[in-house]
Design a protein around this motif. Structure first.
Motif, mmCIF file in Angstrom:
data_model
loop_
_atom_site.group_PDB
_atom_site.id
_atom_site.type_symbol
_atom_site.label_atom_id
_atom_site.label_comp_id
_atom_site.label_asym_id
_atom_site.label_seq_id
_atom_site.Cartn_x
_atom_site.Cartn_y
_atom_site.Cartn_z
ATOM 1 N N HIS A 114 0.858 -1.185 0.000
ATOM 2 C CA HIS A 114 0.000 0.000 0.000
ATOM 3 C C HIS A 114 0.894 1.234 0.000
ATOM 4 C CE1 HIS A 114 -2.885 3.016 1.250
ATOM 5 N NE2 HIS A 114 -3.862 2.147 1.116
ATOM 6 N N LYS A 131 -9.934 -1.072 -1.267
ATOM 7 C CA LYS A 131 -9.825 0.344 -1.629
ATOM 8 C C LYS A 131 -8.420 0.831 -1.276
ATOM 9 C CE LYS A 131 -14.546 1.187 -1.713
ATOM 10 N NZ LYS A 131 -15.360 1.951 -2.664
ATOM 11 N N PRO A 132 -7.905 1.826 -2.011
ATOM 12 C CA PRO A 132 -6.583 2.358 -1.663
ATOM 13 C C PRO A 132 -6.619 3.275 -0.440
ATOM 14 C CG PRO A 132 -7.467 3.487 -3.579
ATOM 15 C CD PRO A 132 -8.428 2.372 -3.262
#
Lengths: 151, 151
Positions: free
Chosen positions: A4, A41-42
């Motif tokens: 991430h 989701k980012p």
């Protein structure tokens, strides 16, 4: 999570901070901050709360979301229990994040805050952040500093 | 908690909702909303998340704070993972809350949302809410409706 773009922030961090501002007496506080991934989701979910170190009474809190943008950009949207919302935008360089407010707005009964600028520096399991603020007729001035450890 | 001016909202609520807007296809969603008191403060912490009913993938989320004002006023500050912050202000009449946005602002990459108007009606352990939205060049139009139960 390690891939991430803001993965170095993920976790629950706690420690102590100190505050100052030209219009108030210096103070200290305890703090817990959580950066949590949202599946698929980012974006990272962000929740923060502080308390009085002597009485343990709640002091402040913030909640919102951190959004990575492109290779090294980040957008942060936050709500404060004092009736403030803010949009901050900035850059990620290694494990340092530098943010400046694009929008600060308040409810009808909120204190008038004009600008907030933040830095977050992560060194392993230690996070240090600063918050500068322009408010109450004062120009951008140092407001908060804290050192937190990942639990 | 029962003497909190917004005490009728406190709890964890879950259920299903449906969405529509002139520019998109109608959709349904699962939802959980928590209104939680903050010890020693009149404010309520608010966190909401929705998911796809078929795949259970996260869809939306909001977090922020509800602030009672005077006898029947309320101020709401929210952050959305889509990069939106909003300030809504309105009135409480019995267990009905009516809100209209005073400020809606977005990050550089967010969709342009102009206005949000919400109603929340609590009947015992059932909450029904509506959200109307002006965005994407469309005037204020029905967007969301959900019926939730307190767990």
């Amino acid at each position: 999570m390690s891939d991430h773009p803001l993965g170095f922030l993920i976790g629950v961090w706690s420690g102590e901070g100190r505050g100052e501002f030209p219009t108030i007496s210096p103070f200290t506080y305890g703090e817990e901050v959580e950066f949590a991934p949202v599946a698929g989701k980012p974006v990272l979910r962000y929740a923060q709360r502080t308390w009085n170190l002597q009485t343990h009474a709640p002091m402040h809190g913030e909640s919102g979301f951190w959004r990575p943008v492109g290779d090294d950009g980040v957008e942060v949207v936050l709500a404060h229990p004092t009736g403030i919302v803010e949009i901050e935008e900035g850059q990620v360089a290694g494990t340092t994040v530098t943010l400046d407010s694009k929008v600060v707005a308040g409810t009808s009964t909120a204190v008038d805050v004009k600008q907030l600028a933040r830095t977050f520096v992560v060194d392993g399991d230690v996070m240090r952040y600063t918050v500068d603020m322009a408010a109450a007729g004062q120009p951008l001035s140092p407001h908060l500093f804290a050192e937190l450890r990942r639990g």
